[in-house]
Write an enzyme that holds these catalytic residues in place. Structure first.
Site, PDB file in Angstrom:
ATOM      1  N   ASP A  31      28.605  42.405  38.513  1.00  0.00           N
ATOM      2  CA  ASP A  31      28.506  43.685  39.231  1.00  0.00           C
ATOM      3  C   ASP A  31      29.816  44.461  39.155  1.00  0.00           C
ATOM      4  O   ASP A  31      30.873  43.939  39.503  1.00  0.00           O
ATOM      5  CB  ASP A  31      28.142  43.431  40.697  1.00  0.00           C
ATOM      6  CG  ASP A  31      26.777  42.795  40.845  1.00  0.00           C
ATOM      7  OD1 ASP A  31      25.945  43.352  41.562  1.00  0.00           O
ATOM      8  OD2 ASP A  31      26.531  41.737  40.237  1.00  0.00           O
ATOM      9  N   ASP A  87      32.715  38.867  34.986  1.00  0.00           N
ATOM     10  CA  ASP A  87      32.109  39.230  36.255  1.00  0.00           C
ATOM     11  C   ASP A  87      30.921  40.140  35.925  1.00  0.00           C
ATOM     12  O   ASP A  87      30.873  40.747  34.853  1.00  0.00           O
ATOM     13  CB  ASP A  87      33.156  39.958  37.107  1.00  0.00           C
ATOM     14  CG  ASP A  87      32.565  40.632  38.327  1.00  0.00           C
ATOM     15  OD1 ASP A  87      31.881  39.934  39.087  1.00  0.00           O
ATOM     16  OD2 ASP A  87      32.770  41.844  38.497  1.00  0.00           O
TER      17      ASP A  87
END
Length: 213
Positions: free
Chosen positions: A13, A11
């Site tokens: 952010d 992932d």
């Protein structure tokens, strides 16, 4: 694609980088508080990610695309993230980025880190300004999981040799699906369901968990 020994999906952010790009965009559009609140609720699983993202993006209408260059230079990689990626790549473990954020940023991060696999949301623009809409299907938790499966298939990587790392509710499906799912500085909803956890923002700690290097 060349056959790899493994696949690690990150992932972006709040995981690869410390910031939430949508919140930084909200600051530039003078709606930081509202955007940040929606982001936090979505990451905790209190709001549906797709509808929450569309609402946040709608608040950015009229923002110049020139702001992305400024924001890119404000980002901070999590500690030892670049080293982590390099070690994996040296051990024939392909690294991919899958993000509920935006291609404008994720594309640059991928290039700077030598990563060829990435998926993110596309913001619609007109005459150099954001329209407040998304121009492609949203990267939901289901799409994140599907991306993990598709890339593993393309690379001919056994599913037990896949790793997924994330922090928010929209990462849960891919974390559960991967051979090794790691909750990284994660929200409580993720910690409740994922046993392997790193609570210090340091990818050196993640390296210690990977036993097939």
């Amino acid at each position: 694609m060349n056959k790899a020994r493994g696949l690690c999906i990150l992932d972006v952010d709040g995981t690869l980088i410390e910031e939430e790009v949508i919140d930084l965009l909200g600051k530039e559009a003078d709606c930081e508080k509202e955007v940040a609140q929606l982001t936090a609720q979505a990451m905790r699983g209190e709001l549906d990610f797709e509808s929450s993202l569309k609402k946040r993006v709608s608040l950015l209408k009229g923002l110049s695309i020139n702001v992305f260059d400024k924001i890119y230079h404000e980002l901070h990689l999590s500690k030892n993230a670049a080293k982590f990626i390099k070690v994996l790549q040296e051990n024939q473990i392909e690294v991919g980025l899958v993000s509920g954020g935006f291609t404008t940023i994720v594309d640059r991060l991928a290039k700077d880190l030598g990563i060829s696999l990435f998926a993110a949301n596309q913001l619609e623009t007109k005459d150099g300004y954001l329209t407040g809409n998304l121009s492609s299907p949203v990267i939901t938790r289901e799409v994140k999981e599907e991306t993990l499966v598709r890339w593993a298939d393309q690379l001919e990587v056994p599913f037990e040799s896949t790793i997924a790392i994330g922090d928010g509710a929209n990462d849960l499906k891919m974390l559960k699906s991967a051979g090794l799912g790691i909750a990284f500085c994660a929200k409580d909803i993720v910690k409740k369901e994922i046993n392997l956890q790193v609570d210090e923002r340091d990818f050196g700690k993640v390296l210690e968990m990977i036993d097939f290097l």
